[in-house]
Design a protein around this motif. Structure first.
Motif, PDB file in Angstrom:
ATOM      1  N   LEU A 153       0.719  -1.264  -0.023  1.00 36.31           N
ATOM      2  CA  LEU A 153       0.050  -0.076  -0.175  1.00 36.31           C
ATOM      3  C   LEU A 153       0.917   1.232  -0.016  1.00 36.31           C
ATOM      4  O   LEU A 153       0.243   2.217  -0.361  1.00 36.31           O
ATOM      5  CB  LEU A 153      -1.029   0.141   1.283  1.00 36.31           C
ATOM      6  N   THR A 154       2.092   1.040   0.393  1.00 36.45           N
ATOM      7  CA  THR A 154       2.796   2.170   0.219  1.00 36.45           C
ATOM      8  C   THR A 154       3.952   2.210  -0.907  1.00 36.45           C
ATOM      9  O   THR A 154       4.841   3.250  -1.033  1.00 36.45           O
ATOM     10  CB  THR A 154       3.848   2.252   1.655  1.00 36.45           C
ATOM     11  N   ALA A 155       3.552   1.224  -1.438  1.00 36.06           N
ATOM     12  CA  ALA A 155       4.601   1.264  -2.935  1.00 36.06           C
ATOM     13  C   ALA A 155       4.124   2.372  -3.963  1.00 36.06           C
ATOM     14  O   ALA A 155       2.892   3.170  -3.780  1.00 36.06           O
ATOM     15  CB  ALA A 155       4.314  -0.088  -3.594  1.00 36.06           C
ATOM     16  N   ASP A 156       4.904   2.782  -5.052  1.00 35.98           N
ATOM     17  CA  ASP A 156       4.503   3.540  -5.911  1.00 35.98           C
ATOM     18  C   ASP A 156       3.463   2.958  -7.041  1.00 35.98           C
ATOM     19  O   ASP A 156       3.866   2.062  -7.638  1.00 35.98           O
ATOM     20  CB  ASP A 156       5.991   3.916  -6.961  1.00 35.98           C
ATOM     21  N   LEU A 157       2.218   3.175  -6.653  1.00 35.51           N
ATOM     22  CA  LEU A 157       1.300   2.551  -7.560  1.00 35.51           C
ATOM     23  C   LEU A 157       1.037   3.142  -8.821  1.00 35.51           C
ATOM     24  O   LEU A 157       0.152   2.623  -9.489  1.00 35.51           O
ATOM     25  CB  LEU A 157      -0.053   2.539  -6.564  1.00 35.51           C
ATOM     26  N   THR A 165       8.315  -4.667  -6.363  1.00 29.48           N
ATOM     27  CA  THR A 165       8.064  -4.412  -5.023  1.00 29.48           C
ATOM     28  C   THR A 165       8.016  -5.835  -4.259  1.00 29.48           C
ATOM     29  O   THR A 165       8.554  -5.986  -3.262  1.00 29.48           O
ATOM     30  CB  THR A 165       6.878  -3.609  -4.767  1.00 29.48           C
ATOM     31  N   LEU A 166       7.459  -6.791  -4.969  1.00 27.12           N
ATOM     32  CA  LEU A 166       7.113  -8.014  -4.160  1.00 27.12           C
ATOM     33  C   LEU A 166       8.547  -8.681  -4.275  1.00 27.12           C
ATOM     34  O   LEU A 166       9.069  -9.161  -2.955  1.00 27.12           O
ATOM     35  CB  LEU A 166       6.184  -8.910  -5.013  1.00 27.12           C
ATOM     36  N   ARG A 167       9.463  -8.541  -5.184  1.00 31.37           N
ATOM     37  CA  ARG A 167      10.682  -8.966  -5.181  1.00 31.37           C
ATOM     38  C   ARG A 167      11.672  -8.575  -4.306  1.00 31.37           C
ATOM     39  O   ARG A 167      12.523  -9.204  -3.814  1.00 31.37           O
ATOM     40  CB  ARG A 167      11.295  -8.959  -6.913  1.00 31.37           C
ATOM     41  N   ARG A 168      11.687  -7.134  -4.039  1.00 33.85           N
ATOM     42  CA  ARG A 168      12.118  -6.689  -3.187  1.00 33.85           C
ATOM     43  C   ARG A 168      11.821  -7.156  -1.685  1.00 33.85           C
ATOM     44  O   ARG A 168      12.609  -7.022  -0.753  1.00 33.85           O
ATOM     45  CB  ARG A 168      12.162  -5.048  -3.229  1.00 33.85           C
ATOM     46  N   MET A 169      10.767  -7.366  -1.619  1.00 35.43           N
ATOM     47  CA  MET A 169      10.204  -8.223  -0.143  1.00 35.43           C
ATOM     48  C   MET A 169      10.663  -9.587  -0.032  1.00 35.43           C
ATOM     49  O   MET A 169      10.185 -10.294   0.915  1.00 35.43           O
ATOM     50  CB  MET A 169       8.826  -7.935  -0.168  1.00 35.43           C
ATOM     51  N   GLY A 170      11.399 -10.245  -1.230  1.00 38.14           N
ATOM     52  CA  GLY A 170      11.833 -11.418  -1.150  1.00 38.14           C
ATOM     53  C   GLY A 170      10.795 -12.386  -1.572  1.00 38.14           C
ATOM     54  O   GLY A 170      10.864 -13.673  -1.481  1.00 38.14           O
ATOM     55  N   LEU A 171       9.622 -11.976  -2.186  1.00 40.48           N
ATOM     56  CA  LEU A 171       8.550 -12.722  -2.773  1.00 40.48           C
ATOM     57  C   LEU A 171       8.731 -12.667  -4.353  1.00 40.48           C
ATOM     58  O   LEU A 171       8.422 -11.813  -4.978  1.00 40.48           O
ATOM     59  CB  LEU A 171       7.312 -12.217  -2.406  1.00 40.48           C
ATOM     60  N   HIS A 172       8.800 -13.993  -4.997  1.00 44.61           N
ATOM     61  CA  HIS A 172       9.254 -13.888  -6.515  1.00 44.61           C
ATOM     62  C   HIS A 172       7.746 -14.662  -7.065  1.00 44.61           C
ATOM     63  O   HIS A 172       7.952 -15.836  -6.875  1.00 44.61           O
ATOM     64  CB  HIS A 172      10.214 -14.617  -6.721  1.00 44.61           C
ATOM     65  N   PRO A 173       6.989 -13.625  -8.051  1.00 47.00           N
ATOM     66  CA  PRO A 173       6.065 -14.348  -8.604  1.00 47.00           C
ATOM     67  C   PRO A 173       6.613 -15.368  -9.452  1.00 47.00           C
ATOM     68  O   PRO A 173       7.349 -15.162 -10.324  1.00 47.00           O
ATOM     69  CB  PRO A 173       5.254 -12.960  -9.403  1.00 47.00           C
TER      70      PRO A 173
END
Length: 257
Positions: A153-157, A165-173
């Motif tokens: 919710l705080t990302a550049d939408l 953003t997800l990858r920077r959080m360690g989550l890879h689609p």
């Protein structure tokens, strides 16, 4: 040119030559201007324009006029390519107009996709956006994520990529599956600058992360004449099943992000 060829076809052929040298988004003369230029009735000029619109070369925007539309490159369905990255690859600027960014209760389809083992109602991070190539609205996207991912919710939408953003959080689609359907623009027409009867290509997609955990559930509605999906397939021999495997999806998803 044969004299028997209808006048509107001769005008259409000339207009197609002009379109070859035009850029996407260029304004195009109205039927009244074309009628005056070619010395024909507005009905004849309209017949030539209708054929160009039918082929996706022109688009009429209510209240604004007609504009040149060059065909967009088709996105391979079996490739994990975000809307953001596809726009950049095509030399376009990816932009988004945010319609919703909030925590809210999950709908039944969202809960089934993100919390398949949960017995209790759950919440989701809901992000809805109009997706644009430059200033051209291409799709309306309704994406939801597990409620634990509030950082989204705080990302550049508006100009950023949620997948980055997800990858920077360690989550890879990583893996996904999708279902393609169709509808008309209806209530989304004003946001997309199209007529309510405009055909829309709808992609409903589920994506899992590198650990196989549900990561995202998205319904994206694309303006059919502004976006295309490319599907490669094999032809099964008679008597053989075309089913490929039992996994979550043979094609890795490429949801806009």
């Amino acid at each position: 040119m044969a004299a028997s060829q209808p006048l509107y076809e001769r005008i259409e052929k000339e207009l197609r030559r002009r379109l070859e040298a035009a850029a996407d988004g260029d304004p195009f003369p109205s039927e009244s201007r074309l009628a005056q230029e070619f010395g024909v009735s507005r009905m004849t000029a309209r017949a030539a324009l209708v054929r160009l619109e039918r082929d996706g070369l022109l688009e009429r925007v209510p209240g604004r006029g007609s504009f040149v539309r060059q065909a967009s490159a088709a996105r391979p369905v079996g490739t994990l390519l975000s809307f953001h990255d596809q726009a950049l690859a095509a030399g376009r600027t990816p932009r988004s107009r945010v319609l919703e960014a909030a925590v809210r209760p999950a709908t039944p389809p969202e809960a089934a996709a993100l919390y398949p083992a949960a017995a209790q109602p759950a919440s989701v991070i809901a992000i809805s956006r109009v997706r644009l190539f430059d200033d051209l609205p291409v799709a309306i996207e309704h994406a939801v994520f597990p409620a634990s991912l509030r950082t989204l919710l705080t990302a550049d939408l508006e100009t950023g990529s949620l997948h980055q953003t997800l990858r920077r959080m360690g989550l890879h689609p990583t893996l996904g599956s999708s279902v393609l359907t169709a509808r008309t623009a209806d209530g989304d027409a004003p946001e997309l600058d199209v007529d309510p009867t405009t055909p829309m290509l709808v992609e409903t997609r589920s994506i899992a992360d590198q650990h196989g955990n549900p990561l995202e559930y998205t319904v994206s509605s694309y303006v059919a004449h502004r976006y295309a999906l490319k599907v490669d397939f094999s032809v099964a021999a008679p008597g053989h099943s075309s089913r490929q495997d039992d996994g979550p999806a043979r094609d890795a998803a490429s949801r806009p992000a």
